[in-house]
Design a protein around this motif. Structure first.
Motif, PDB file in Angstrom:
ATOM      1  N   ASN A  99      40.497  44.987  36.976  1.00 52.62           N
ATOM      2  CA  ASN A  99      39.646  44.663  35.831  1.00 52.62           C
ATOM      3  C   ASN A  99      39.931  43.245  35.360  1.00 52.62           C
ATOM      4  N   THR A 100      38.876  42.531  34.995  1.00 50.74           N
ATOM      5  CA  THR A 100      39.033  41.208  34.415  1.00 50.74           C
ATOM      6  C   THR A 100      37.795  40.881  33.587  1.00 50.74           C
ATOM      7  N   THR A 101      37.755  39.690  33.017  1.00 46.03           N
ATOM      8  CA  THR A 101      36.599  39.271  32.230  1.00 46.03           C
ATOM      9  C   THR A 101      35.534  38.679  33.153  1.00 46.03           C
ATOM     10  N   PRO A 102      34.270  38.721  32.741  1.00 48.74           N
ATOM     11  CA  PRO A 102      33.232  38.083  33.562  1.00 48.74           C
ATOM     12  C   PRO A 102      33.502  36.600  33.792  1.00 48.74           C
ATOM     13  N   ALA A 103      34.041  35.903  32.779  1.00 47.53           N
ATOM     14  CA  ALA A 103      34.303  34.466  32.912  1.00 47.53           C
ATOM     15  C   ALA A 103      35.383  34.194  33.955  1.00 47.53           C
ATOM     16  N   PHE A 128      36.077  45.107  38.758  1.00 52.21           N
ATOM     17  CA  PHE A 128      35.397  45.723  37.616  1.00 52.21           C
ATOM     18  C   PHE A 128      35.528  44.789  36.416  1.00 52.21           C
ATOM     19  N   THR A 129      34.405  44.186  35.984  1.00 57.98           N
ATOM     20  CA  THR A 129      34.446  43.249  34.857  1.00 57.98           C
ATOM     21  C   THR A 129      33.968  43.919  33.579  1.00 57.98           C
ATOM     22  N   SER A 130      34.526  43.484  32.469  1.00 59.14           N
ATOM     23  CA  SER A 130      34.130  44.003  31.155  1.00 59.14           C
ATOM     24  C   SER A 130      34.460  42.965  30.105  1.00 59.14           C
ATOM     25  N   PHE A 131      33.711  42.990  29.004  1.00 58.81           N
ATOM     26  CA  PHE A 131      33.975  42.049  27.918  1.00 58.81           C
ATOM     27  C   PHE A 131      35.121  42.521  27.034  1.00 58.81           C
ATOM     28  N   GLU A 132      35.406  43.812  27.043  1.00 56.25           N
ATOM     29  CA  GLU A 132      36.490  44.368  26.234  1.00 56.25           C
ATOM     30  C   GLU A 132      37.640  44.799  27.134  1.00 56.25           C
ATOM     31  N   PRO A 133      38.877  44.702  26.659  1.00 55.75           N
ATOM     32  CA  PRO A 133      40.020  45.143  27.466  1.00 55.75           C
ATOM     33  C   PRO A 133      39.912  46.629  27.781  1.00 55.75           C
ATOM     34  N   ASP A 142      43.847  49.989  38.360  1.00 58.83           N
ATOM     35  CA  ASP A 142      45.201  49.739  38.837  1.00 58.83           C
ATOM     36  C   ASP A 142      45.836  48.537  38.163  1.00 58.83           C
ATOM     37  N   LEU A 143      45.037  47.490  37.970  1.00 56.66           N
ATOM     38  CA  LEU A 143      45.580  46.235  37.449  1.00 56.66           C
ATOM     39  C   LEU A 143      44.512  45.531  36.629  1.00 56.66           C
ATOM     40  N   ALA A 144      44.931  44.906  35.529  1.00 55.49           N
ATOM     41  CA  ALA A 144      44.011  44.113  34.707  1.00 55.49           C
ATOM     42  C   ALA A 144      44.597  42.719  34.534  1.00 55.49           C
ATOM     43  N   ILE A 145      43.761  41.698  34.690  1.00 54.96           N
ATOM     44  CA  ILE A 145      44.149  40.310  34.443  1.00 54.96           C
ATOM     45  C   ILE A 145      43.132  39.714  33.489  1.00 54.96           C
ATOM     46  N   ARG A 146      43.595  39.394  32.247  1.00 57.31           N
ATOM     47  CA  ARG A 146      42.673  38.965  31.206  1.00 57.31           C
ATOM     48  C   ARG A 146      43.396  38.040  30.230  1.00 57.31           C
ATOM     49  N   ASP A 147      42.613  37.383  29.367  1.00 56.44           N
ATOM     50  CA  ASP A 147      43.200  36.524  28.334  1.00 56.44           C
ATOM     51  C   ASP A 147      43.183  37.193  26.967  1.00 56.44           C
ATOM     52  N   ASP A 148      42.871  38.488  26.920  1.00 53.73           N
ATOM     53  CA  ASP A 148      42.825  39.198  25.643  1.00 53.73           C
ATOM     54  C   ASP A 148      43.640  40.490  25.700  1.00 53.73           C
ATOM     55  N   LEU A 149      44.681  40.507  26.531  1.00 53.50           N
ATOM     56  CA  LEU A 149      45.472  41.713  26.712  1.00 53.50           C
ATOM     57  C   LEU A 149      46.669  41.758  25.778  1.00 53.50           C
ATOM     58  N   SER A 150      47.076  42.962  25.458  1.00 57.40           N
ATOM     59  CA  SER A 150      48.346  43.223  24.783  1.00 57.40           C
ATOM     60  C   SER A 150      48.984  44.410  25.486  1.00 57.40           C
ATOM     61  N   ALA A 151      50.245  44.663  25.194  1.00 55.94           N
ATOM     62  CA  ALA A 151      50.959  45.747  25.863  1.00 55.94           C
ATOM     63  C   ALA A 151      50.277  47.090  25.593  1.00 55.94           C
TER      64      ALA A 151
END
Length: 285
Positions: A99-103, A128-133, A142-151
């Motif tokens: 999962n990541t952001t569209p950008a 799989f892209t989404s605007f929300e975490p 399995d894995l998410a790489i984003r700039d809006d993540l928290s634990a």
């Protein structure tokens, strides 16, 4: 929402009979007896408290309510069928859901995806892209790489890259007088207020202009020559290298942290480790 639903088998029997115009043909299609189809439709009519078919000997035709229900039932069964077929992707032995952001997907990951596939051709990657975490405990990711993540619970959390921001525009816009340049506005760190709070110099930005909720579209707009934007150094890297974007100043300010979440059930998976190691290396390159 209804508290009680008619049996799915009854709806399937009704749809077949309505589509084929025959209880007998519906029974053959569904490998049932004609009496079973008749019973399903009677139970459905009892549930709905109204007739769905006009019966005349062996011929049947839909009532107005039947026509209405047929449209709804066919749409529902089609959607259910598509959803069930889509679940097959979770059974693939080498499936890795990221999962990541569209950008991030469009501006950073996609240009480098060929390199990952060449190194790990056995990985069946589903992006799989989404605007929300995502909610990692309830979604099959399995894995998410984003700039809006928290634990999150049941996940490992790691910051992979600290981004920087700077004002930039297409070279044609840079050649214009500052007063003629349109200001492009984003959200969160891409808002010009963040640039000012972090001590950014005045580059002629104005409070009005064009506004974007998606940082990817904001970057696209800047690359297309629509105006001046505050952009991510990470996401704008390729556009700068290709000459579609040019910084206005050398100054940089703090941007978001790009972090990774890995569900604990996926941490020991070789597919996840392969993608995670490739990702960290690509971000440091």
């Amino acid at each position: 929402m209804l508290k009680h639903w008619p049996p799915l088998n009854a709806l399937r029997g009704f749809e077949a009979a309505a589509r084929l115009g025959s209880f007998h043909q519906a029974a053959e299609e569904l490998h049932l007896t004609q009496s079973a189809i008749s019973q399903q439709i009677r139970s459905l009519e009892t549930f709905l408290e109204q007739p769905l078919f006009y019966r005349s000997g062996r011929s049947v035709s839909l009532t107005d309510a039947g026509h209405d229900l047929l449209s709804t039932t066919q749409s529902m069964l089609q959607q259910l069928s598509v959803g069930i077929r889509r679940l097959e992707q979770y059974r693939k032995p080498n499936q890795l859901v990221v999962n990541t952001t569209p950008a991030f997907s469009r501006h950073w990951l996609l240009p480098r995806l060929g390199d990952f596939h060449r190194q790990y051709p056995e990985v069946d990657l589903w992006l799989f892209t989404s605007f929300e975490p995502p909610e990692m405990t309830t979604q099959t990711i399995d894995l998410a790489i984003r700039d809006d993540l928290s634990a999150q619970a049941e996940c490992s959390y790691k910051v992979l890259h600290s981004d920087q921001l700077y004002p930039a525009c297409h070279p044609d816009v840079l050649a214009q007088p500052p007063a003629q340049r349109t200001t492009l506005h984003g959200e969160r760190e891409m808002d010009w207020s963040h640039w000012l709070v972090q001590g950014g110099v005045d580059v002629g930005q104005r409070s009005h202009g064009l506004n974007f909720s998606d940082p990817g579209l904001l970057l696209d707009a800047a690359c297309s020559g629509l105006g001046v934007a505050l952009v991510s150094s990470l996401l704008a890297q390729q556009a700068v290298e290709e000459g579609r974007l040019q910084p206005l100043v050398e100054q940089r300010v703090r941007g978001p942290n790009w972090a990774c979440l890995i569900h604990r059930d996926s941490e020991s998976c070789s597919l996840t480790r392969s993608f995670s190691e490739w990702l960290q290396g690509a971000l440091q390159a």
